[in-house]
Design a protein around this motif. Structure first.
Motif, PDB file in Angstrom:
ATOM      1  N   ASN A 198       0.826  -1.200   0.000  1.00  0.00           N
ATOM      2  CA  ASN A 198       0.000   0.000   0.000  1.00  0.00           C
ATOM      3  C   ASN A 198       0.862   1.253   0.000  1.00  0.00           C
ATOM      4  N   GLU A 199       0.411   2.274  -0.689  1.00  0.00           N
ATOM      5  CA  GLU A 199       1.227   3.483  -0.827  1.00  0.00           C
ATOM      6  C   GLU A 199       1.492   4.199   0.492  1.00  0.00           C
ATOM      7  N   LEU A 200       0.656   3.983   1.503  1.00  0.00           N
ATOM      8  CA  LEU A 200       0.859   4.660   2.783  1.00  0.00           C
ATOM      9  C   LEU A 200       1.995   4.058   3.606  1.00  0.00           C
ATOM     10  N   THR A 201       2.327   2.795   3.377  1.00  0.00           N
ATOM     11  CA  THR A 201       3.317   2.123   4.206  1.00  0.00           C
ATOM     12  C   THR A 201       4.691   2.728   3.945  1.00  0.00           C
ATOM     13  N   PHE A 202       5.285   3.253   5.010  1.00  0.00           N
ATOM     14  CA  PHE A 202       6.423   4.155   4.877  1.00  0.00           C
ATOM     15  C   PHE A 202       7.575   3.684   5.756  1.00  0.00           C
ATOM     16  N   MET A 203       8.797   3.900   5.281  1.00  0.00           N
ATOM     17  CA  MET A 203      10.004   3.570   6.033  1.00  0.00           C
ATOM     18  C   MET A 203      10.714   4.878   6.399  1.00  0.00           C
ATOM     19  N   PRO A 204      10.424   5.456   7.558  1.00  0.00           N
ATOM     20  CA  PRO A 204      11.073   6.714   7.938  1.00  0.00           C
ATOM     21  C   PRO A 204      12.545   6.537   8.303  1.00  0.00           C
ATOM     22  N   ASN A 216      12.804   7.222  18.496  1.00  0.00           N
ATOM     23  CA  ASN A 216      11.698   7.056  17.557  1.00  0.00           C
ATOM     24  C   ASN A 216      11.906   5.886  16.608  1.00  0.00           C
ATOM     25  N   GLY A 217      12.949   5.099  16.852  1.00  0.00           N
ATOM     26  CA  GLY A 217      13.202   3.942  16.003  1.00  0.00           C
ATOM     27  C   GLY A 217      14.278   4.158  14.978  1.00  0.00           C
ATOM     28  N   GLY A 218      15.114   5.194  15.168  1.00  0.00           N
ATOM     29  CA  GLY A 218      16.199   5.428  14.244  1.00  0.00           C
ATOM     30  C   GLY A 218      17.210   4.285  14.268  1.00  0.00           C
ATOM     31  N   PRO A 219      17.944   4.123  13.193  1.00  0.00           N
ATOM     32  CA  PRO A 219      17.953   5.002  12.024  1.00  0.00           C
ATOM     33  C   PRO A 219      16.913   4.665  10.951  1.00  0.00           C
ATOM     34  N   LEU A 220      16.143   3.573  11.165  1.00  0.00           N
ATOM     35  CA  LEU A 220      15.196   3.130  10.134  1.00  0.00           C
ATOM     36  C   LEU A 220      14.067   2.377  10.807  1.00  0.00           C
ATOM     37  N   ARG A 221      12.825   2.745  10.489  1.00  0.00           N
ATOM     38  CA  ARG A 221      11.674   2.058  11.054  1.00  0.00           C
ATOM     39  C   ARG A 221      10.603   1.900   9.982  1.00  0.00           C
ATOM     40  N   VAL A 222       9.470   1.317  10.361  1.00  0.00           N
ATOM     41  CA  VAL A 222       8.339   1.209   9.455  1.00  0.00           C
ATOM     42  C   VAL A 222       7.142   1.868  10.119  1.00  0.00           C
ATOM     43  N   VAL A 223       6.268   2.469   9.312  1.00  0.00           N
ATOM     44  CA  VAL A 223       5.071   3.140   9.826  1.00  0.00           C
ATOM     45  C   VAL A 223       3.866   2.738   8.985  1.00  0.00           C
ATOM     46  N   PHE A 224       2.800   2.311   9.668  1.00  0.00           N
ATOM     47  CA  PHE A 224       1.495   2.064   9.061  1.00  0.00           C
ATOM     48  C   PHE A 224       0.543   3.083   9.682  1.00  0.00           C
ATOM     49  N   PRO A 225       0.290   4.213   9.080  1.00  0.00           N
ATOM     50  CA  PRO A 225      -0.447   5.275   9.769  1.00  0.00           C
ATOM     51  C   PRO A 225      -1.891   4.932  10.102  1.00  0.00           C
ATOM     52  N   PHE A 292      -9.693   3.653  10.910  1.00  0.00           N
ATOM     53  CA  PHE A 292      -8.440   3.604  10.154  1.00  0.00           C
ATOM     54  C   PHE A 292      -7.601   4.873  10.372  1.00  0.00           C
ATOM     55  N   ASN A 293      -7.801   5.536  11.520  1.00  0.00           N
ATOM     56  CA  ASN A 293      -7.063   6.756  11.834  1.00  0.00           C
ATOM     57  C   ASN A 293      -7.271   7.838  10.786  1.00  0.00           C
ATOM     58  N   GLY A 294      -8.387   7.753  10.046  1.00  0.00           N
ATOM     59  CA  GLY A 294      -8.702   8.731   9.016  1.00  0.00           C
ATOM     60  C   GLY A 294      -8.154   8.401   7.644  1.00  0.00           C
ATOM     61  N   TYR A 295      -7.586   7.209   7.474  1.00  0.00           N
ATOM     62  CA  TYR A 295      -6.965   6.832   6.198  1.00  0.00           C
ATOM     63  C   TYR A 295      -7.780   5.776   5.436  1.00  0.00           C
ATOM     64  N   GLY A 296      -9.060   5.723   5.708  1.00  0.00           N
ATOM     65  CA  GLY A 296      -9.896   4.704   5.094  1.00  0.00           C
ATOM     66  C   GLY A 296      -9.928   4.747   3.580  1.00  0.00           C
ATOM     67  N   GLU A 297      -9.831   5.944   2.993  1.00  0.00           N
ATOM     68  CA  GLU A 297      -9.892   6.034   1.527  1.00  0.00           C
ATOM     69  C   GLU A 297      -8.719   5.323   0.870  1.00  0.00           C
ATOM     70  N   TRP A 298      -7.600   5.198   1.561  1.00  0.00           N
ATOM     71  CA  TRP A 298      -6.423   4.525   1.009  1.00  0.00           C
ATOM     72  C   TRP A 298      -6.400   3.035   1.326  1.00  0.00           C
TER      73      TRP A 298
END
Length: 313
Positions: A198-204, A216-225, A292-298
Motif C-alpha cells: 500500500n502506498e501509505l506504508t512508509f520507512m522513515p 523514535n526507532g532510528g535510524p530506520l523504522r516502518v510506519v502504518f499510519p 483507520f485513523n482517518g486513512y480509510g480512503e487509502w
C-alpha cells in the motif's frame, strides 16, 4: 659535541595530524565494522549524517497541527530501552552507524543494504502522518523516508510471499530491556504483502527534517499510519517475506489485548479502556478517534468482507 636525538613523541606541531582528521578517521573505521549484538556504543557512531535534500509530499494532509518536536522525540514506547516513556536518553547511546538492513525470504533477489547506500537508492520525501497509540494518545508527525514498496521492488517478492516481517535490532550492550527475558526478543512485527504494498506504508529515516532519533526507532523504522503504533517496528535490521503469518511481539505476549491486524477502530474497545477518543500530545486536547485513523480512503479496500471487530483483532 651535543647530539640531539629526536624521540618519536617529540615531533614539531607542524607534523602532528589535526584532531578533527583523527576523529573522522576513527568514525570511518567504525563505519566499516559489522553491527554485532553486544557492541558497545563507543565502537559505533551515535549521530547519523544529515538527510539528503527532500521535499514534503502534499498528498497526505493530517488536517491538524504538528505535535511539538520535543514531545514527538521524547515520549515513546521502546521496551528494549525500558518500559517507561522516558527512554530517549538511554536510546541516544545506541550506535546508528554502521547499520545494515537485510531483506530476504521469499524474494528472487535477496539483498543487504548499508543504510547510507540505501538512502542514495531510495526516493526520500517527507510525509506528515497522524500516529495513534493503542494507549489512546496521538501525535502528528513529519516523517522523512521512502515508500516500502520501492524497497520491495529491488528484491522482487515471489508469488507465494504473503507476509512481511520486520525485525528490530537486539544490542545487549546498549539495550537494557533485553535482560527482561520473559519478552520474546528480538521484537518482530509483520503485515500482509498487500498492506506492505500500500502506498501509505512508509520507512522513515528522519523526523522534522533531521535524522530519525533512536528513541523514535532510528535510524530506520516502518510506519502504518492507519494501524495502532505498536505495529510499527523500530530500528529495523531485517525484513523477511514469508508464506506463513509470523509470530509477532505483542500478540505473543497478550493476544487478547494486542491483535495482528490492529487497525485503528474506535468501535472496538481495548479490554481495559475505550478507543472512542484520543489525547493529542502537546495540547492535551481529547478528540474523536477516526476509523483507520482517518486513512480509510487509502486502505479500506484491503479489508473488504472482514467484520468490523477484526479490524482490531
Amino acid at each position: 659535541m651535543r647530539i640531539l636525538r629526536h624521540r618519536p613523541w617529540n615531533a614539531p606541531e607542524s607534523a602532528v595530524t589535526p584532531e578533527a582528521l583523527v576523529l573522522n578517521r576513527r568514525a570511518l573505521m567504525g563505519a566499516g565494522a559489522a553491527l554485532l549484538p553486544g557492541i558497545a556504543a563507543a565502537q559505533g557512531i551515535t549521530q547519523a549524517p544529515p538527510l539528503p535534500e527532500h521535499a514534503r509530499n502534499m498528498r497526505y494532509r493530517p488536517e491538524r497541527a504538528l505535535s511539538p518536536e520535543r514531545d514527538v522525540s521524547t515520549y515513546n514506547n521502546f521496551y528494549e530501552f525500558g518500559t517507561s516513556k522516558s527512554i530517549s536518553s538511554a536510546a541516544s547511546r545506541m550506535p546508528v552507524r554502521p547499520w545494515r538492513l537485510s531483506v530476504g525470504g521469499l524474494v528472487d533477489k535477496p539483498r543487504e543494504f548499508e543504510i547510507d547506500d540505501l538512502l542514495r537508492l531510495m526516493p526520500i520525501e517527507e510525509r506528515v502522518y497522524r500516529l495513534r497509540c493503542v494507549e489512546a494518545w496521538a501525535m502528528t508527525v513529519p516523517w522523512s523516508g521512502f515508500q516500502l514498496s520501492e524497497l520491495l521492488k529491488l528484491v522482487e517478492p515471489k508469488s507465494n510471499a504473503r507476509y512481511v516481517a520486520f525485525e528490530t535490532a537486539a544490542i545487549p550492550g546498549v539495550m537494557p530491556g533485553l535482560r527482561q527475558s520473559w519478552y520474546p526478543w528480538p521484537h518482530v512485527e509483520a503485515c500482509t504483502i498487500q498492506e506492505a504494498a500500500n502506498e501509505l506504508t512508509f520507512m522513515p529515516v528522519g523526523l522534522f527534517s533531521k535524522p530519525l532519533p533512536q528513541s523514535n526507532g532510528g535510524p530506520l523504522r516502518v510506519v502504518f499510519p492507519w494501524k495502532y503504533g505498536f505495529k510499527s517496528g523500530k530500528s529495523v535490521v531485517k525484513i523477511t517475506l514469508t508464506a506463513e503469518r509470523p509470530r509477532t511481539f505483542w500478540p505473543a505476549i497478550q493476544a487478547s489485548e494486542y491483535g495482528f491486524w490492529a487497525n485503528v477502530n474506535p468501535e472496538v474497545s481495548h479490554p481495559r479502556w475505550s478507543q472512542a477518543t484520543e489525547r493529542l500530545l502537546g495540547s492535551g486536547e481529547r478528540v474523536p478517534t477516526r476509523i483507520f485513523n482517518g486513512y480509510g480512503e487509502w486502505v479500506g479496500g484491503l479489508y473488504t468482507g472482514m467484520e468490523r471487530e477484526r479490524l482490531w483483532a
